[in-house]
Design an enzyme around this catalytic site. Structure first.
Site, PDB file in Angstrom:
ATOM      1  CG  ASP A 140      -1.287 -12.965  -6.067  1.00 40.79           C
ATOM      2  OD1 ASP A 140      -0.970 -11.937  -5.463  1.00 40.79           O
ATOM      3  OD2 ASP A 140      -1.736 -14.007  -5.528  1.00 40.79           O
ATOM      4  CB  ILE A 141       3.479 -15.083  -4.804  1.00 43.10           C
ATOM      5  CG1 ILE A 141       4.565 -14.279  -5.547  1.00 43.10           C
ATOM      6  CG2 ILE A 141       4.069 -16.311  -4.133  1.00 43.10           C
ATOM      7  CD1 ILE A 141       5.643 -13.757  -4.627  1.00 43.10           C
ATOM      8  CD  GLU A 176       0.412 -11.392  -2.187  1.00 43.06           C
ATOM      9  OE1 GLU A 176      -0.696 -11.924  -2.080  1.00 43.06           O
ATOM     10  OE2 GLU A 176       0.798 -10.474  -1.418  1.00 43.06           O
TER      11      GLU A 176
END
Length: 606
Positions: free
Chosen positions: A475-476, A519
């Site tokens: 995950d960003i 994301e």
């Protein structure tokens, strides 16, 4: 004392006509004998009645009613050594023979022979009626034969040295065995042709030639020796059964048109009725006494053959066909008449030495095999001509349809071209739809739907092959700030750049990245240990941290957090266990400050 002197006088009277047998003796065929007819049941009663003996050799004997035929053969051995002999009664079908043998004034030796006794009870288990003799040195011997038979007595006698008889029978059996082998070969050929062609007349031919063969071996005694030696009834009634069955067996062959038919086609059922009636009469005749059954069988058989001849003469077949069929029926008529002649006493002597029956049935078997084979060839030729006619007609029809076919081919070609174009367009469209169905439209990596299918497949493989399956969820970090500070377009560019960066670190064909949502991305690593998954996640984290993205004049830096879960699948019914536990690892990384990798390890009890 008077009884003893009476026997000595009778012995001396017989010795006058005795046949001298020395050590050099080999054979004596057409042996002369003396015969008488008497009501005596035992040899003692016969001798006490002072019978009147008559000279005989090969003529048939017809005893008066309520009397029996007695035969006397006198032998004299003047030599100093004992001589072994075989007295052969050259008629295999005599019902009952009782032999009384006496040397000089010794007591009688009694032997029983004939078809009324099982083969095992004969003195010599042989197809011929043989009486073994041992003539003592310098002795007079007499052999008395008490005979009982259902018809005329045909009693040809011959005397043999055992070795000479063995030589004679060896040659005899060789010749007749070869002839019987020919008939067996024709049986095998007809049955083989039936097996290949399924023509019923070949099966009929196999059956009738088989009946000929059985009748021959019955008449010559081989059936009683090798086939049914314990069945006295079959030995006595076998001649009448086989004679009638072999004559009736011609009817199915006539119905198959291999032989000239007796009746027109519209009356074909009458042949079936005749066959059924003949079989019923044949079976009923076996309830009669043996004499009546034998003459009834020959009478019915001769009547049938004469009927065949008359109907053939009145038929409308070609002359050559009628002549050939008549010759066959005449041969069968001669055969039956010859055999009946022996039963009636018209012929005397050894039937075995006159192979009339054997040769006639061999000719009949050859002709029937030839006729059936010719019938099959004619049918095949007719079938081929029919097929050729159909082929010619089909070729003519094909020639008329050629123009239409050319027009149809042109129209079909245009239609196929149009279909090919449409098919190609459809395939392109389907591939595009399939690609859209599998890929995320923005990042061009596989989407969540495809991930679910792939995860199920890899979980099953992990359990089946007992290999470790690893899963990484990335995950960003602080992605919302990217959207807020630089806009959603920059956020989309960031997500795409992150997807390409992950793809660059995947080296194996089966390792694949999926967009899990927003994301978040998932990496599926089949057959990968926890250490390998952790190393790959760390490489991606470091590359992400060092990467700087330029979007619309802005320099964007971002980091990623990841959760890792590795295990051998145990339950294929819950594949989401891997994503749930990897997601828990991601949650731990977020809680610990982001930009890090966390491995989720379930507790020992779970």
């Amino acid at each position: 004392m008077l009884w003893r002197w009476l026997l000595i006088l009778l012995c001396l009277s017989g010795a006058v006509q005795a046949l001298e047998v020395s050590a050099e003796f080999k054979q004596h065929q057409a042996l002369s004998y003396q015969y008488t007819f008497s009501q005596a049941d035992t040899i003692q009663t016969l001798l006490a009645s002072d019978p009147h003996w008559q000279s005989g050799q090969r003529q048939p004997l017809k005893p008066p009613a309520n009397t029996q035929a007695w035969i006397r053969v006198s032998l004299h051995n003047p030599g100093p050594i004992e001589v072994p002999l075989l007295l052969s009664i050259d008629n295999n079908l005599l019902d009952k023979i009782t032999a009384y043998i006496r040397h000089d004034d010794a007591s009688f030796l009694t032997l029983a022979l004939g078809d009324a006794l099982p083969l095992m009870q004969r003195p010599i288990k042989h197809e011929a009626q043989l009486i073994p003799l041992e003539l003592p040195a310098q002795s007079h011997s007499q052999v008395y034969l008490q005979l009982s038979h259902h018809g005329t007595l045909n009693i040809p006698l011959s005397l043999w040295h055992p070795i000479e008889y063995l030589k004679y029978k060896s040659k005899f059996n060789l010749v007749y065995g070869i002839l019987a082998g020919f008939i067996l070969a024709m049986i095998a050929i007809n049955f083989t042709l039936y097996s290949f062609t399924r023509r019923r007349y070949f099966l009929h031919g196999t059956f009738i030639i088989g009946l000929f063969w059985l009748l021959i071996v019955h008449l010559y005694g081989f059936g009683y020796r090798y086939l049914y030696g314990s069945s006295v009834w079959l030995q006595q009634y076998g001649q009448s059964l086989l004679v009638m069955f072999s004559t009736l067996a011609l009817i199915p062959i006539q119905r198959s048109k291999a032989l000239p038919n007796l009746l027109p086609i519209k009356h074909d059922r009458k042949l079936t009725h005749l066959l059924v009636l003949g079989l019923i009469l044949t079976l009923l005749s076996q309830l009669l006494p043996l004499t009546h059954a034998t003459f009834a069988a020959y009478g019915m058989a001769l009547t049938l053959v004469l009927g065949y001849i008359v109907c053939t003469l009145r038929s409308r077949y070609r002359r050559t066909t009628k002549v050939t069929a008549l010759l066959i029926y005449l041969i069968l008529l001669i055969t039956l008449s010859y055999q009946l002649g022996f039963e009636l006493g018209l012929f005397g002597g050894a039937q075995l030495d006159r192979p009339v029956t054997y040769i006639c049935y061999l000719i009949l078997s050859l002709y029937i095999s030839f006729v059936l084979t010719r019938q099959f060839i004619l049918e095949r030729e007719k079938h081929i001509k029919t097929q050729q006619h159909k082929l010619a007609r089909t070729q003519a029809e094909d020639a008329l349809l050629k123009e239409k076919l050319k027009l149809q081919e042109q129209a079909q070609e245009e239609l196929e071209n149009s279909i090919d174009e449409r098919t190609f367009e459809l395939q392109v469209t389907l591939r595009e739809l399939e690609k859209l169905n599998m890929e995320d439209p923005m990042t061009k990596v596989k989407n969540r739907r495809y991930f679910d299918k792939r995860l199920m497949m890899e979980v099953r493989r992990s359990r089946r092959e007992q290999t470790t399956l690893s899963l990484i969820i990335l995950d960003i970090d602080f992605f919302k700030k990217v959207n807020d500070n630089y806009g959603h377009l920059a956020g989309d560019h960031t997500i795409c750049a992150f997807a390409r960066l992950i793809e660059q670190h995947l080296k194996r064909p089966h390792d694949e990245v999926f967009r899990y949502g927003g994301e978040e991305f998932v990496i599926l690593l089949p057959n990968t240990s926890q250490e390998g998954a952790l190393e790959l996640a760390e490489q991606i984290r470091l590359a992400t941290e060092a990467n700087e993205l330029k979007v619309a004049g802005h320099h964007i830096k971002f980091t990623t957090s990841a959760g890792v879960y590795s295990a051998i699948a145990q339950n294929t019914n819950n594949p989401t266990l891997f994503t749930d536990l990897a997601d828990k690892g991601l949650y731990m990384a977020k809680q610990q400050g982001r930009n890090r990798i966390c491995i989720y390890q379930p507790k020992q009890e779970t």
